[in-house]
Design a protein around this motif. Structure first.
Motif, PDB file in Angstrom:
ATOM      1  N   ALA A  47       0.823  -1.213   0.000  1.00  0.00           N
ATOM      2  CA  ALA A  47       0.000   0.000   0.000  1.00  0.00           C
ATOM      3  C   ALA A  47       0.857   1.262   0.000  1.00  0.00           C
ATOM      4  O   ALA A  47       0.495   2.260  -0.650  1.00  0.00           O
ATOM      5  CB  ALA A  47      -0.933  -0.012   1.205  1.00  0.00           C
ATOM      6  N   THR A  48       1.960   1.251   0.702  1.00  0.00           N
ATOM      7  CA  THR A  48       2.827   2.440   0.750  1.00  0.00           C
ATOM      8  C   THR A  48       3.371   2.768  -0.633  1.00  0.00           C
ATOM      9  O   THR A  48       3.357   3.938  -1.079  1.00  0.00           O
ATOM     10  CB  THR A  48       3.976   2.213   1.742  1.00  0.00           C
ATOM     11  OG1 THR A  48       3.433   1.885   3.027  1.00  0.00           O
ATOM     12  CG2 THR A  48       4.827   3.462   1.867  1.00  0.00           C
ATOM     13  N   LEU A  49       3.848   1.742  -1.325  1.00  0.00           N
ATOM     14  CA  LEU A  49       4.355   1.966  -2.687  1.00  0.00           C
ATOM     15  C   LEU A  49       3.227   2.404  -3.616  1.00  0.00           C
ATOM     16  O   LEU A  49       3.429   3.272  -4.491  1.00  0.00           O
ATOM     17  CB  LEU A  49       5.012   0.687  -3.196  1.00  0.00           C
ATOM     18  CG  LEU A  49       5.606   0.743  -4.604  1.00  0.00           C
ATOM     19  CD1 LEU A  49       6.718   1.801  -4.663  1.00  0.00           C
ATOM     20  CD2 LEU A  49       6.149  -0.629  -5.011  1.00  0.00           C
ATOM     21  N   PHE A  50       2.034   1.839  -3.435  1.00  0.00           N
ATOM     22  CA  PHE A  50       0.883   2.217  -4.274  1.00  0.00           C
ATOM     23  C   PHE A  50       0.532   3.689  -4.067  1.00  0.00           C
ATOM     24  O   PHE A  50       0.304   4.432  -5.036  1.00  0.00           O
ATOM     25  CB  PHE A  50      -0.301   1.318  -3.930  1.00  0.00           C
ATOM     26  CG  PHE A  50      -1.542   1.604  -4.719  1.00  0.00           C
ATOM     27  CD1 PHE A  50      -1.734   1.043  -5.964  1.00  0.00           C
ATOM     28  CD2 PHE A  50      -2.530   2.444  -4.210  1.00  0.00           C
ATOM     29  CE1 PHE A  50      -2.883   1.307  -6.704  1.00  0.00           C
ATOM     30  CE2 PHE A  50      -3.673   2.714  -4.935  1.00  0.00           C
ATOM     31  CZ  PHE A  50      -3.854   2.144  -6.190  1.00  0.00           C
ATOM     32  N   LEU A  51       0.484   4.153  -2.822  1.00  0.00           N
ATOM     33  CA  LEU A  51       0.160   5.558  -2.548  1.00  0.00           C
ATOM     34  C   LEU A  51       1.249   6.492  -3.053  1.00  0.00           C
ATOM     35  O   LEU A  51       0.965   7.592  -3.554  1.00  0.00           O
ATOM     36  CB  LEU A  51      -0.059   5.750  -1.047  1.00  0.00           C
ATOM     37  CG  LEU A  51      -1.272   5.034  -0.449  1.00  0.00           C
ATOM     38  CD1 LEU A  51      -1.324   5.246   1.055  1.00  0.00           C
ATOM     39  CD2 LEU A  51      -2.567   5.502  -1.109  1.00  0.00           C
TER      40      LEU A  51
END
Length: 378
Positions: free
Chosen positions: A22-26
């Motif tokens: 999720a961090t990389l996606f955001l």
């Protein structure tokens, strides 16, 4: 043997956790949005809109799936240290049209909760009783369907295992957000000490006195050895009638048989010395050796009994039944080394084999009559 299903203590709760990606996606979404505003390219705005739609789907779909999942635990009656213990879960999808994909079922351990809150918790699995948390997987669960999921695990120590909370997790379809459904399912099961089959030569040495002094009992039915002839008595079985002697004499003659009594072994676990009991590893080896000796003697047809000195534990008279063996193993599983007994409270039972914890994680076995050590067993 499967334990009855436990009743939930309160309504299940649903939580959302951000996945590892999720961090990389955001971060990519923020960069894409900045690039779209800077270049005013429609393609970048469309790409950012698709990422927002994927984020919404990742929140809505897993939450909808786990909210319609009902789970119950099928627990075995007992387990054994070092042996695989299979926990089974029954999952039901109550949705009318929405199938479930990628479900993960696991027990919520107390150790994991302590890392988060740094406070003792009593609603999870006991610390360090599992080498790894039990996990089960269900790839697909259709609407109105019920499946069974297996979660193998390996208990690392004996004792009473308290299971409390089940967690059903789903990250379908993208894994950006994981929805978790917590179910309270309190249950308990016993983990027996580790047992190993002892060598036949060792068992022969320990039971040598019982075989040599074995008593012979006379029976009116079939037995092991021929004892003699006698006149027929009302109630004798036709299988013990000697028809040759009956035809020769004209009187019913019965064979009288005698049978060797079962060898008896009463195992004593001696924990009276507080210095040897300080080494918990040696004590656990002695408990495991006691359980192994009882199991091996029972499988060889002996009558087994057990007595524990120095620690509070029930005593068992010699018996040959399977439930009595399970009762002895359960008593060893519940053995609390902190509950010491005084000399006046020691049970007055004469054992045939004594097991004591030794040095360097060993256990010493000796016959009570001769007091001659038979060696150290690891």
């Amino acid at each position: 043997m499967i334990a009855p299903r436990s009743k939930p203590t309160r309504r299940p709760s649903t939580t959302l956790d951000i996945g590892s990606g999720a961090t990389l996606f955001l971060l990519i979404g923020m960069l894409l949005l900045a690039a779209a505003f800077y270049s005013q390219a429609n393609v970048l705005f469309w790409a950012f809109g698709m990422m927002v739609a994927a984020l919404v789907i990742s929140i809505f779909v897993p939450s909808s799936i786990v909210r319609r999942i009902y789970i119950s635990r099928l627990t075995p009656a007992s387990g054994e240290v070092g042996q695989p213990l299979r926990l089974r879960y029954q999952l039901t999808n109550r949705a009318r049209w929405l199938p479930a994909f990628g479900l993960i079922v696991h027990e919520r351990t107390a150790r994991r909760r302590r890392r988060r809150k740094r406070a003792p918790q009593k609603d999870g699995v006991d610390d360090d009783i599992f080498r790894a948390e039990p996990h089960g997987w269900v790839l697909h669960l259709g609407p109105r369907q019920t499946v069974l999921a297996d979660a193998p695990c390996w208990p690392a120590r004996r004792g009473e295992l308290r299971l409390a909370r089940l967690v059903v997790a789903c990250g379908f379809p993208f894994g950006i957000v994981t929805a978790r459904r917590n179910f309270d399912r309190p249950e308990r099961l016993l983990i027996y000490p580790s047992t190993r089959m002892l060598a036949r030569r060792t068992m022969h040495r320990l039971l040598q006195a019982d075989f040599a002094d074995g008593k012979r009992t006379t029976h009116v039915d079939d037995g092991d050895e021929f004892f003699g002839l006698r006149e027929y008595r009302p109630g004798d079985s036709q299988r013990i009638i000697d028809w040759k002697h009956t035809a020769r004499t004209g009187v019913l003659i019965s064979r009288e048989m005698r049978r060797l009594a079962r060898p008896t072994i009463i195992v004593c676990l001696d924990l009276r010395d507080p210095r040897t009991c300080e080494d918990r590893e040696a004590v656990e080896h002695a408990i495991a050796l006691t359980a192994s000796l009882l199991t091996t003697a029972h499988r060889q047809g002996s009558r087994i009994g057990m007595v524990v000195y120095g620690v509070e534990c029930p005593s068992f008279a010699a018996h040959h039944s399977g439930p009595m063996r399970h009762a002895m193993l359960a008593a060893l599983a519940r053995l609390d080394l902190d509950k010491r007994l005084d000399a006046r409270e020691q049970p007055n039972i004469r054992p045939s084999v004594v097991i004591r914890p030794g040095d360097h994680g060993q256990a010493h076995v000796e016959r009570a009559a001769g007091a001659r050590s038979q060696g150290a067993v690891r």
